[in-house]
Design an enzyme around this catalytic site. Structure first.
Site, PDB file in Angstrom:
ATOM      1  CE  LYS A 218      -0.373  -0.295   5.050  1.00  0.00           C
ATOM      2  NZ  LYS A 218      -1.219  -0.777   6.166  1.00  0.00           N
TER       3      LYS A 218
ATOM      4  NE  ARG B 261      -6.450   0.267  11.128  1.00  0.00           N
ATOM      5  CZ  ARG B 261      -5.235   0.048  10.625  1.00  0.00           C
ATOM      6  NH1 ARG B 261      -4.344   1.018  10.599  1.00  0.00           N
ATOM      7  NH2 ARG B 261      -4.902  -1.130  10.151  1.00  0.00           N
TER       8      ARG B 261
ATOM      9  CE1 TYR C 160      13.016  31.456   6.414  1.00  0.00           C
ATOM     10  CE2 TYR C 160      13.302  29.101   5.975  1.00  0.00           C
ATOM     11  CZ  TYR C 160      13.021  30.384   5.529  1.00  0.00           C
ATOM     12  OH  TYR C 160      12.764  30.605   4.210  1.00  0.00           O
TER      13      TYR C 160
ATOM     14  CG  MET D  95       9.732  24.125   0.841  1.00  0.00           C
ATOM     15  SD  MET D  95       8.802  25.294  -0.156  1.00  0.00           S
ATOM     16  CE  MET D  95       7.729  26.042   1.063  1.00  0.00           C
TER      17      MET D  95
HETATM   18  C1  LIG Z   1      -0.433  -1.774   6.825  1.00  0.00           C
HETATM   19  C2  LIG Z   1      -1.001  -3.057   7.276  1.00  0.00           C
HETATM   20  C3  LIG Z   1      -0.195  -4.195   7.381  1.00  0.00           C
HETATM   21  C4  LIG Z   1       1.317  -4.140   7.275  1.00  0.00           C
HETATM   22  O1  LIG Z   1       1.799  -3.667   8.500  1.00  0.00           O
HETATM   23  P1  LIG Z   1       3.370  -3.509   8.817  1.00  0.00           P
HETATM   24  O2  LIG Z   1       3.398  -3.091  10.216  1.00  0.00           O
HETATM   25  O3  LIG Z   1       3.873  -2.483   7.872  1.00  0.00           O
HETATM   26  O4  LIG Z   1       3.981  -4.849   8.574  1.00  0.00           O
HETATM   27  C5  LIG Z   1      -0.790  -5.409   7.652  1.00  0.00           C
HETATM   28  N1  LIG Z   1      -2.131  -5.485   7.834  1.00  0.00           N
HETATM   29  C6  LIG Z   1      -2.931  -4.414   7.777  1.00  0.00           C
HETATM   30  C7  LIG Z   1      -4.389  -4.562   8.022  1.00  0.00           C
HETATM   31  C8  LIG Z   1      -2.400  -3.156   7.516  1.00  0.00           C
HETATM   32  O5  LIG Z   1      -3.186  -2.083   7.488  1.00  0.00           O
END
Ligand SMILES: *Cc1c(COP(=O)(O)O)cnc(C)c1O
Length: 370
Positions: free
Chosen positions: A42, A141, A263, A311
């Protein structure tokens, strides 16, 4: 988004080691008994480029790929052979169900409304449709809440038309092995599995793999560990580093004691200092919270950041190297062998995941080990 900036034009070079990612996948897989090892790709493979990372993992033997959004799964299609399975963790948003079915993308169903919409499509198409079902075991979640699971179990037709491929859940604190929440979630997950039809099960993310065999079930879903992020808080990292980020020196100068820098003048030289301006800034995802805290490296020499992250630039105190050691155009490791992702994250007050997914688009990217 283009990733083909010329090395001579870019302010920094980002090198991504595909062989290290594949070695990390094999290392994780070797910790499993019979369970399958998926890959979570992802957010563009945590910022590293899913179009390059996913095919490399496929060649290493991975066949299960998880993303968050339907569009991420669609983008992955051309990169993967037909025997690879793509899963979408968010499941279908209303109106997108037909696209999942048409493309053979497997949704993770997280709620009764998502399940109902998937069943309705299966009925309309008059064929069973594959899905993963997620139950929430303590994160609030994604996934069926306990009452939703009760309702599902009370309805004998709840899964009619659904080709249930897997039941999954997700751990809230897996990177802390001593946290009792892990065992509690494991117990809740087992209880949920007992109430559902016999199917493969999946619980562990990267860190979950390191909680032991009880957490492996049939499929594990690592993301961060593939990309070199440490899976267990406070313990040595067994994974290979994947990312090297080398920032270019744009200018150097020597300043006298009492000279303020950057800055807001948040740092003032206490002695005569050699300052180098490096072409990486918060617009490149170098977090401003690392101001006055992180360091960059020339080989093994650590050069502290001084002043605020701007930046487009950071300022480093290169006095340790003497007057002539670095010149304009020199490369300093912002992420590298002596300054890893987790170390930078800790200094910026965040986690390695955020460092990786923030990596900017102005870097000249190159892939090695493909
Ligand atoms: C992002 C995610 C993972 C991977 O998690 P990592 O900690 O990066 O290994 C696995 N399962 C779900 C449901 C996730 O959202």
């Amino acid at each position: 988004m283009t990733h083909d900036r010329q090395p001579d034009h870019a302010g920094a070079l980002l090198t991504i080691d595909l062989a290290a990612i594949c070695d990390n996948w094999r290392l994780l897989k070797a910790r499993l008994g019979g369970a399958e090892c998926a890959a979570v790709v992802k957010a563009d493979a945590y910022g590293l480029g899913a179009a390059r990372v996913a095919p490399a993992l496929y060649r290493a033997g991975c066949r299960h790929f998880f993303v968050a959004h339907l569009d991420e799964a669609l983008a992955l299609g051309p990169a993967l052979a037909a025997d690879a399975t793509r899963y979408v963790l968010h499941g279908p948003l209303p109106g997108s169900e037909a696209e999942f079915a048409a493309q053979g993308i497997i949704p993770v169903l997280n709620s009764l409304p998502q399940l109902a919409a998937w069943r309705a499509l299966a009925q309309a198409l008059d064929r069973p449709l594959p899905a993963v079902l997620q139950v929430d075991t303590g994160m609030a979640r994604l996934g069926l809440a306990p009452q939703e699971l009760d309702a599902l179990c009370a309805d004998p037709d709840a899964l009619r038309g659904v080709d249930l491929r897997c039941v999954m859940s997700h751990l809230a604190s897996a990177e802390e092995p001593a946290n009792p929440v892990n065992a509690q979630q494991l117990q809740r997950f087992r209880a949920a599995l007992e109430r559902l039809p016999q199917t493969p099960a999946s619980l562990a993310n990267s860190s979950g793999i390191f909680l032991g065999a009880d957490y492996h079930f049939d499929l594990v879903r690592p993301g961060a560990a593939l990309y070199g992020v440490a899976p267990v808080a406070g313990q040595p990292n067994p994974l290979r580093p994947v990312v090297r980020l080398q920032g270019k020196v744009v200018q150097t100068r020597t300043i006298e004691p009492g000279t303020p820098v950057g800055y807001g003048h948040s740092w003032t030289a206490q002695r005569r200092s050699r300052i180098a301006t490096v072409a990486v800034g918060y617009a490149d995802g170098f977090l401003r919270s690392a101001s006055n805290r992180a360091y960059v490296c020339l080989n093994t020499v650590k050069l502290p950041l001084v002043g605020k992250v701007s930046m487009d630039t950071i300022l480093v105190d290169a006095s340790a190297l003497g007057e002539e050691a670095i010149h304009e155009g020199a490369l300093l490791d912002v992420i590298g062998p002596e300054c890893g992702v987790d170390e930078l994250a800790a200094r910026a007050g965040t986690i390695g995941y955020e460092i990786l997914t923030s990596l900017g688009t102005r870097y000249a990217r190159s892939y090695i080990g493909g």
